[in-house]
Design an enzyme around this catalytic site. Structure first.
Site, PDB file in Angstrom:
ATOM      1  N   ARG A 121       0.911  -1.285  -0.013  1.00  0.00           N
ATOM      2  CA  ARG A 121      -0.079   0.006  -0.162  1.00  0.00           C
ATOM      3  C   ARG A 121       0.825   1.334   0.096  1.00  0.00           C
ATOM      4  O   ARG A 121       0.229   2.276   0.473  1.00  0.00           O
ATOM      5  CB  ARG A 121      -1.081   0.017   1.228  1.00  0.00           C
ATOM      6  N   LYS A 143       2.184  10.983 -11.291  1.00  0.00           N
ATOM      7  CA  LYS A 143       1.321  10.377 -12.105  1.00  0.00           C
ATOM      8  C   LYS A 143       2.166   9.140 -12.519  1.00  0.00           C
ATOM      9  O   LYS A 143       3.274   8.963 -12.802  1.00  0.00           O
ATOM     10  CB  LYS A 143       1.043  10.850 -13.543  1.00  0.00           C
ATOM     11  N   GLU A 185       9.102  20.302 -24.280  1.00  0.00           N
ATOM     12  CA  GLU A 185       8.158  20.377 -23.094  1.00  0.00           C
ATOM     13  C   GLU A 185       8.742  21.697 -22.343  1.00  0.00           C
ATOM     14  O   GLU A 185       7.725  22.313 -21.606  1.00  0.00           O
ATOM     15  CB  GLU A 185       8.370  19.197 -22.102  1.00  0.00           C
ATOM     16  N   LYS A 227       5.728  23.413 -12.906  1.00  0.00           N
ATOM     17  CA  LYS A 227       4.853  22.391 -12.747  1.00  0.00           C
ATOM     18  C   LYS A 227       4.543  22.040 -11.612  1.00  0.00           C
ATOM     19  O   LYS A 227       3.405  21.851 -11.222  1.00  0.00           O
ATOM     20  CB  LYS A 227       5.776  21.041 -13.453  1.00  0.00           C
ATOM     21  N   GLU A 237      -5.795  16.480 -11.044  1.00  0.00           N
ATOM     22  CA  GLU A 237      -6.257  16.688 -12.434  1.00  0.00           C
ATOM     23  C   GLU A 237      -7.829  17.031 -12.061  1.00  0.00           C
ATOM     24  O   GLU A 237      -8.621  16.543 -13.197  1.00  0.00           O
ATOM     25  CB  GLU A 237      -5.877  15.958 -13.419  1.00  0.00           C
ATOM     26  N   ARG A 242      -4.640  21.493 -14.066  1.00  0.00           N
ATOM     27  CA  ARG A 242      -3.406  20.697 -14.506  1.00  0.00           C
ATOM     28  C   ARG A 242      -3.416  20.481 -15.972  1.00  0.00           C
ATOM     29  O   ARG A 242      -2.334  20.105 -16.689  1.00  0.00           O
ATOM     30  CB  ARG A 242      -3.368  19.128 -13.466  1.00  0.00           C
ATOM     31  N   ASN A 246      -1.269  19.864 -20.781  1.00  0.00           N
ATOM     32  CA  ASN A 246      -1.647  19.142 -21.894  1.00  0.00           C
ATOM     33  C   ASN A 246      -1.736  19.722 -23.498  1.00  0.00           C
ATOM     34  O   ASN A 246      -1.991  19.200 -24.188  1.00  0.00           O
ATOM     35  CB  ASN A 246      -2.993  18.544 -21.989  1.00  0.00           C
ATOM     36  N   HIS A 249      -0.561  18.169 -26.644  1.00  0.00           N
ATOM     37  CA  HIS A 249      -0.539  17.077 -26.245  1.00  0.00           C
ATOM     38  C   HIS A 249      -1.665  16.315 -27.070  1.00  0.00           C
ATOM     39  O   HIS A 249      -1.870  15.076 -27.253  1.00  0.00           O
ATOM     40  CB  HIS A 249      -0.365  16.537 -24.946  1.00  0.00           C
ATOM     41  N   HIS A 253      -0.220  13.438 -28.990  1.00  0.00           N
ATOM     42  CA  HIS A 253      -0.451  12.011 -28.690  1.00  0.00           C
ATOM     43  C   HIS A 253      -0.902  11.169 -30.218  1.00  0.00           C
ATOM     44  O   HIS A 253      -0.480  10.016 -30.208  1.00  0.00           O
ATOM     45  CB  HIS A 253      -1.439  11.882 -27.806  1.00  0.00           C
ATOM     46  N   HIS A 265       8.066  11.513 -28.699  1.00  0.00           N
ATOM     47  CA  HIS A 265       6.993  12.418 -27.859  1.00  0.00           C
ATOM     48  C   HIS A 265       7.341  13.899 -28.165  1.00  0.00           C
ATOM     49  O   HIS A 265       6.381  14.500 -28.361  1.00  0.00           O
ATOM     50  CB  HIS A 265       6.962  11.810 -26.542  1.00  0.00           C
TER      51      HIS A 265
HETATM   52  N1  GLY Z   1       2.413  15.293 -17.905  1.00  0.00           N
HETATM   53  C1  GLY Z   1       1.295  15.922 -17.597  1.00  0.00           C
HETATM   54  C2  GLY Z   1       0.979  15.760 -16.126  1.00  0.00           C
HETATM   55  O1  GLY Z   1       1.831  15.607 -15.531  1.00  0.00           O
HETATM   56  O2  GLY Z   1      -0.002  16.391 -15.770  1.00  0.00           O
END
Ligand code: GLY
Length: 362
Positions: A121, A143, A185, A227, A237, A242, A246, A249, A253, A265
């Site tokens: 956990r 993420k 980026e 960030k 998000e 957040r 994107n 993106h 993508h 990418h």
């Molecule tokens: N790569 C986009 C984010 O971390 O939300």
């Protein structure tokens, strides 16, 4: 020597980010007090380059260390690899208070983060990103993800690391095209939220392209502070903040998929940013001059700005319609409104028109 450290404070965790040179060998000093045992996970390419240095540094700081090397590549992000890593941890009697270290690019960071967030956990997690893309984006923000055959990142968690240690010297090991792709980026942060970074990128173009570690440390730190600000305000998000990350993106993508990933990418995001900025111009949200500046900066760093010739236009539209972010035929997309400014636009996905300016090869 330029070195930075700052803290990120999210609802779930407060953690430090370190940016500088030769930090891999000093990792033991940096995280030493917080752990007695560490489990390093990296891929076979990174292991040849940095694993020994990392382990030596940890052992010098009396941190008992085990490591597991896995095959590189997107296929690593699978349930099978997760099982292998759970077994690695359990065979070594890993405790919740031990630390899992992700040494590598975004793929290693994503799967290691997922394993650390779920084993017992949740174990301690330290991200040590070695690609520019991972350093300025995926290593921070929590993420994690693995792929199913039905799609990428369909399984994952939000799990903030306990520390992020960015050693910019690792970037010298990257092929130039991959390093430059990572710069897309950084340019994204400059255009969406940081006019000063935009000026800095132009001013220091040569040093950046030569990977001058002092200057690279500065751009990585500036990118990550941007960030951090977003993640602190919208960790999961859910608050519409957040999503600004994107920018470029949605189209990007789709380009990656339609090119079978031969477009990297960052290259895809560069083209995506131009396409999405063109949409903003057509909607009257952005002036042509900012679009031209975006194209100028991307070209300055050798990034592509137009769709490659061999991308099937119809397939591109189909893929965009299947985007995870589309719901009820509507897409919420961040649009540029100036340098350092964006707005969220909700529009029918059918209204997205993409231009094709031919003659491009990547
Ligand atoms: N790569 C986009 C984010 O971390 O939300």
């Amino acid at each position: 020597m330029t070195e930075f450290s700052f803290e990120i404070t999210t609802e779930s965790r407060k953690y430090p980010v370190y940016v500088g040179q030769n930090l891999i060998e000093r990792l033991g000093e940096i995280i030493g007090e917080s752990t007695e045992r560490a489990f390093v996970i990296c891929d076979n390419i990174i292991s040849d380059l940095f694993l020994e240095t990392l382990i030596e540094g940890l052992r010098t700081s009396d941190i008992q260390t085990e490591s597991r090397v896995i095959q590189s590549g997107e296929s690593l992000k699978s349930l099978d690899s997760v099982k292998v890593l759970y077994e690695f941890l359990s065979e070594n009697f890993a405790a919740r208070s031990d630390t899992v270290i992700a040494l590598g690019g975004g793929i290693v960071g994503d799967i290691t983060g997922f394993v650390a967030s779920t084993y017992k956990r949740g174990m301690k997690l330290v991200q040590v990103p070695t690609t520019l893309l991972a350093q300025v984006d995926s290593s921070v923000g929590g993420k994690t993800g693995i792929n199913l055959k039905e799609g990428k990142n369909l399984v994952g968690t939000f799990y903030q690391p306990h520390a992020v240690v960015v050693d910019v010297c690792t970037l010298n090991s990257l092929p130039l095209s991959e390093y430059i792709a990572g710069l897309a980026e950084v340019i994204k942060y400059a255009f969406t939220m940081d006019p000063e970074l935009f000026e800095f990128l132009i001013e220091k173009k040569n040093e950046i392209l030569l990977r001058n570690p002092e200057v690279v440390s500065i751009i990585v730190e500036k990118a990550l502070r941007n960030k951090a600000r977003i993640v602190e305000n919208d960790e999961r998000e859910e608050k519409g903040r957040r999503e600004v990350l994107n920018f470029g993106h949605t189209v990007g993508h789709a380009i990656e998929i339609c090119s079978n990933h031969y477009v990297l990418h960052g290259q895809a995001v560069a083209i995506g940013m131009v396409e999405e900025a063109r949409m903003a111009v057509r909607k009257g949200l952005l002036t042509e001059s900012v679009l031209e500046l975006l194209i100028y900066v991307l070209l300055l760093f050798g990034l592509p700005t137009e769709l490659p010739d061999d991308i099937d236009f119809n397939q591109l539209h189909r893929v965009i319609k299947q985007d995870k972010k589309v719901s009820d035929g509507q897409l919420t997309i961040p649009m540029l409104t100036g340098i350092g400014r964006t707005t969220m636009v909700v529009d029918k996905v059918d209204n997205l028109d993409i231009t094709k300016v031919g003659g491009n090869k990547i």
